[in-house]
Design a protein around this motif. Structure first.
Motif, PDB file in Angstrom:
ATOM      1  N   ALA A 254     -14.669  39.453  13.168  1.00 31.27           N
ATOM      2  CA  ALA A 254     -14.315  40.832  12.827  1.00 31.27           C
ATOM      3  C   ALA A 254     -15.524  41.761  12.927  1.00 31.27           C
ATOM      4  CB  ALA A 254     -13.740  40.891  11.413  1.00 31.27           C
ATOM      5  N   ASP A 255     -15.324  42.914  13.517  1.00 30.38           N
ATOM      6  CA  ASP A 255     -16.373  43.929  13.558  1.00 30.38           C
ATOM      7  C   ASP A 255     -16.416  44.665  12.219  1.00 30.38           C
ATOM      8  OD1 ASP A 255     -15.145  47.042  14.255  1.00 30.38           O
ATOM      9  OD2 ASP A 255     -13.810  45.315  14.163  1.00 30.38           O
ATOM     10  N   ARG A 256     -17.362  45.567  12.072  1.00 29.97           N
ATOM     11  CA  ARG A 256     -17.531  46.252  10.791  1.00 29.97           C
ATOM     12  C   ARG A 256     -16.286  47.060  10.420  1.00 29.97           C
ATOM     13  NH1 ARG A 256     -22.295  50.540   8.936  1.00 29.97           N
ATOM     14  NH2 ARG A 256     -21.375  50.997   6.892  1.00 29.97           N
ATOM     15  N   SER A 257     -15.690  47.749  11.390  1.00 19.95           N
ATOM     16  CA  SER A 257     -14.509  48.565  11.103  1.00 19.95           C
ATOM     17  C   SER A 257     -13.373  47.703  10.564  1.00 19.95           C
ATOM     18  CB  SER A 257     -14.050  49.303  12.370  1.00 19.95           C
ATOM     19  OG  SER A 257     -15.049  50.170  12.836  1.00 19.95           O
ATOM     20  N   THR A 258     -13.164  46.565  11.198  1.00 24.30           N
ATOM     21  CA  THR A 258     -12.110  45.654  10.746  1.00 24.30           C
ATOM     22  C   THR A 258     -12.422  45.105   9.365  1.00 24.30           C
ATOM     23  OG1 THR A 258     -11.549  45.039  13.021  1.00 24.30           O
ATOM     24  CG2 THR A 258     -10.899  43.500  11.272  1.00 24.30           C
ATOM     25  N   ARG A 259     -13.666  44.719   9.141  1.00 23.41           N
ATOM     26  CA  ARG A 259     -14.050  44.196   7.825  1.00 23.41           C
ATOM     27  C   ARG A 259     -13.817  45.233   6.726  1.00 23.41           C
ATOM     28  NH1 ARG A 259     -18.675  42.459  10.780  1.00 23.41           N
ATOM     29  NH2 ARG A 259     -19.972  44.012   9.720  1.00 23.41           N
ATOM     30  N   ASP A 260     -14.185  46.475   7.011  1.00 24.68           N
ATOM     31  CA  ASP A 260     -14.025  47.529   6.004  1.00 24.68           C
ATOM     32  C   ASP A 260     -12.551  47.797   5.700  1.00 24.68           C
ATOM     33  OD1 ASP A 260     -16.748  47.761   5.880  1.00 24.68           O
ATOM     34  OD2 ASP A 260     -16.865  49.630   7.024  1.00 24.68           O
ATOM     35  N   LEU A 261     -11.715  47.848   6.741  1.00 24.56           N
ATOM     36  CA  LEU A 261     -10.291  48.096   6.513  1.00 24.56           C
ATOM     37  C   LEU A 261      -9.647  46.915   5.795  1.00 24.56           C
ATOM     38  CD1 LEU A 261      -7.702  49.653   6.733  1.00 24.56           C
ATOM     39  CD2 LEU A 261      -7.531  49.011   9.154  1.00 24.56           C
ATOM     40  N   LEU A 262     -10.021  45.706   6.165  1.00 23.19           N
ATOM     41  CA  LEU A 262      -9.481  44.527   5.494  1.00 23.19           C
ATOM     42  C   LEU A 262      -9.874  44.521   4.016  1.00 23.19           C
ATOM     43  CD1 LEU A 262      -8.017  41.818   5.584  1.00 23.19           C
ATOM     44  CD2 LEU A 262     -10.165  40.766   6.324  1.00 23.19           C
ATOM     45  N   SER A 263     -11.117  44.838   3.725  1.00 23.71           N
ATOM     46  CA  SER A 263     -11.570  44.900   2.340  1.00 23.71           C
ATOM     47  C   SER A 263     -10.787  45.945   1.559  1.00 23.71           C
ATOM     48  CB  SER A 263     -13.063  45.226   2.301  1.00 23.71           C
ATOM     49  OG  SER A 263     -13.522  45.358   0.969  1.00 23.71           O
TER      50      SER A 263
ATOM     51  N   HIS B  34     -22.894  31.513   8.981  1.00 22.95           N
ATOM     52  CA  HIS B  34     -24.216  31.187   8.471  1.00 22.95           C
ATOM     53  C   HIS B  34     -24.560  32.103   7.296  1.00 22.95           C
ATOM     54  CE1 HIS B  34     -25.496  34.767  10.673  1.00 22.95           C
ATOM     55  NE2 HIS B  34     -24.887  34.272  11.743  1.00 22.95           N
ATOM     56  N   ARG B  35     -25.678  31.866   6.675  1.00 30.22           N
ATOM     57  CA  ARG B  35     -26.000  32.516   5.402  1.00 30.22           C
ATOM     58  C   ARG B  35     -25.995  34.043   5.490  1.00 30.22           C
ATOM     59  NH1 ARG B  35     -31.178  30.378   2.233  1.00 30.22           N
ATOM     60  NH2 ARG B  35     -29.795  28.555   2.232  1.00 30.22           N
ATOM     61  N   THR B  36     -26.435  34.602   6.608  1.00 33.68           N
ATOM     62  CA  THR B  36     -26.529  36.057   6.725  1.00 33.68           C
ATOM     63  C   THR B  36     -25.335  36.672   7.460  1.00 33.68           C
ATOM     64  OG1 THR B  36     -27.828  35.843   8.773  1.00 33.68           O
ATOM     65  CG2 THR B  36     -29.044  35.963   6.682  1.00 33.68           C
ATOM     66  N   HIS B  37     -24.322  35.886   7.747  1.00 29.30           N
ATOM     67  CA  HIS B  37     -23.154  36.393   8.472  1.00 29.30           C
ATOM     68  C   HIS B  37     -22.437  37.456   7.636  1.00 29.30           C
ATOM     69  CE1 HIS B  37     -19.444  36.499  10.757  1.00 29.30           C
ATOM     70  NE2 HIS B  37     -19.954  35.672  11.642  1.00 29.30           N
ATOM     71  N   ARG B  38     -22.198  38.614   8.235  1.00 27.06           N
ATOM     72  CA  ARG B  38     -21.616  39.732   7.483  1.00 27.06           C
ATOM     73  C   ARG B  38     -20.216  39.421   6.979  1.00 27.06           C
ATOM     74  NH1 ARG B  38     -23.620  44.605  11.547  1.00 27.06           N
ATOM     75  NH2 ARG B  38     -25.850  44.423  11.068  1.00 27.06           N
ATOM     76  N   CYS B  39     -19.433  38.720   7.787  1.00 26.45           N
ATOM     77  CA  CYS B  39     -18.088  38.386   7.338  1.00 26.45           C
ATOM     78  C   CYS B  39     -18.135  37.364   6.215  1.00 26.45           C
ATOM     79  CB  CYS B  39     -17.254  37.860   8.501  1.00 26.45           C
ATOM     80  SG  CYS B  39     -15.502  37.698   8.109  1.00 26.45           S
ATOM     81  N   GLY B  40     -19.153  36.500   6.233  1.00 26.95           N
ATOM     82  CA  GLY B  40     -19.308  35.549   5.148  1.00 26.95           C
ATOM     83  C   GLY B  40     -19.515  36.246   3.816  1.00 26.95           C
ATOM     84  N   ARG B  41     -20.290  37.311   3.822  1.00 27.59           N
ATOM     85  CA  ARG B  41     -20.507  38.080   2.593  1.00 27.59           C
ATOM     86  C   ARG B  41     -19.219  38.755   2.144  1.00 27.59           C
ATOM     87  NH1 ARG B  41     -25.416  39.533   5.275  1.00 27.59           N
ATOM     88  NH2 ARG B  41     -24.662  41.637   5.704  1.00 27.59           N
ATOM     89  N   LEU B  42     -18.462  39.289   3.126  1.00 29.65           N
ATOM     90  CA  LEU B  42     -17.189  39.932   2.783  1.00 29.65           C
ATOM     91  C   LEU B  42     -16.230  38.938   2.146  1.00 29.65           C
ATOM     92  CD1 LEU B  42     -14.970  42.118   2.898  1.00 29.65           C
ATOM     93  CD2 LEU B  42     -14.499  41.358   5.236  1.00 29.65           C
ATOM     94  N   LEU B  43     -16.092  37.764   2.749  1.00 33.71           N
ATOM     95  CA  LEU B  43     -15.162  36.767   2.227  1.00 33.71           C
ATOM     96  C   LEU B  43     -15.582  36.303   0.837  1.00 33.71           C
ATOM     97  CD1 LEU B  43     -14.621  34.745   5.512  1.00 33.71           C
ATOM     98  CD2 LEU B  43     -12.952  36.238   4.398  1.00 33.71           C
ATOM     99  N   ALA B  44     -16.891  36.197   0.622  1.00 32.93           N
ATOM    100  CA  ALA B  44     -17.370  35.806  -0.701  1.00 32.93           C
ATOM    101  C   ALA B  44     -17.016  36.871  -1.736  1.00 32.93           C
ATOM    102  CB  ALA B  44     -18.878  35.589  -0.660  1.00 32.93           C
ATOM    103  N   GLU B  45     -17.137  38.143  -1.351  1.00 27.81           N
ATOM    104  CA  GLU B  45     -16.783  39.234  -2.264  1.00 27.81           C
ATOM    105  C   GLU B  45     -15.280  39.249  -2.540  1.00 27.81           C
ATOM    106  OE1 GLU B  45     -18.184  42.720  -0.365  1.00 27.81           O
ATOM    107  OE2 GLU B  45     -20.317  42.188  -0.563  1.00 27.81           O
ATOM    108  N   LEU B  46     -14.490  39.076  -1.493  1.00 20.48           N
ATOM    109  CA  LEU B  46     -13.038  39.072  -1.696  1.00 20.48           C
ATOM    110  C   LEU B  46     -12.601  37.895  -2.543  1.00 20.48           C
ATOM    111  CD1 LEU B  46     -11.682  40.089   1.843  1.00 20.48           C
ATOM    112  CD2 LEU B  46     -12.059  41.536  -0.166  1.00 20.48           C
ATOM    113  N   GLY B  47     -13.304  36.764  -2.425  1.00 21.94           N
ATOM    114  CA  GLY B  47     -12.952  35.587  -3.202  1.00 21.94           C
ATOM    115  C   GLY B  47     -13.084  35.799  -4.693  1.00 21.94           C
TER     116      GLY B  47
END
Length: 207
Positions: free
Chosen positions: A155-164, A188-201
């Motif tokens: 997911a690109d940033r726009s998709t991540r933001d809308l999904l969030s 990986h540790r710095t993956h932007r989507c990884g941070r998003l999924l952790a926040e959504l979790g």
């Protein structure tokens, strides 16, 4: 030469199907939730989701996937795919009638069928987000709705933001289930989507 055989029978994954089934039961009862489905490439996420949707014949199923294009994915790719599918099913005017506020300028950023898009900026972005959420709310009023976003690791940033945004404001859309799939071996540790999924979790209605 190797030959890969795919069994027509679905074996195992009882626990995962039970989690998805419980979430769908809540959607049928008017509650909304999100389920994150993660696993390594080839582990069977797509097959699991296909088996699950085959059992959801009374539900409106909306599917869109993220695409791998360079360092960033295609902006809003899964939501553009969902909107395109709705236009094929309901027609442009049918979809427009479901958009709150009587204007589709926000959705025009996703599909040209909806007219001239707003100029890019915070207000246009907010309008798009609100119109997508409002459209999902209206659809879920008719019958339970299942939104599937596949391959969120691309997911690109726009998709991540809308999904969030959709997940965080999801309780306003009674009867909406969101399912997000992703590859754990891509995060990986710095993956932007990884941070998003952790926040959504950490959101109360996300599992």
């Amino acid at each position: 030469m190797s030959i890969h055989a795919i069994s027509p029978r679905f074996v195992g994954r009882a626990r995962e199907l039970a989690v998805l089934g419980d979430a769908l039961a809540r959607a049928r009862a008017g509650a909304s939730s999100t389920v994150l489905v993660g696993g390594e490439a080839g582990v069977g996420k797509t097959r699991l989701i296909r088996e699950f949707t085959d059992r959801a014949d009374d539900v409106l199923v909306l599917v869109g996937g993220c695409l791998e294009l360079g360092t960033e994915g295609l902006p809003f790719a899964p939501f553009t795919a969902v909107l395109r599918g709705l236009v094929r099913e309901l027609g442009r005017d049918g979809v427009a009638a479901l958009v709150p506020g009587g204007t589709t300028r926000g959705l025009a950023r996703l599909l040209p069928e909806f007219g001239e898009p707003d100029k890019d900026g915070p207000e246009a972005r907010a309008r798009l987000f609100e119109q997508v959420l409002g459209l999902l709310e209206r659809l879920a009023e008719e019958r339970p709705a299942l939104l599937i976003v596949e391959d969120a690791h691309w997911a690109d940033r726009s998709t991540r933001d809308l999904l969030s945004f959709l997940v965080r404001y999801q309780p306003s859309a009674a009867g909406l289930l969101i399912v997000v799939t992703y590859r754990t071996d891509e995060l990986h540790r710095t993956h932007r989507c990884g941070r998003l999924l952790a926040e959504l979790g950490r959101v109360e209605w996300v599992r």
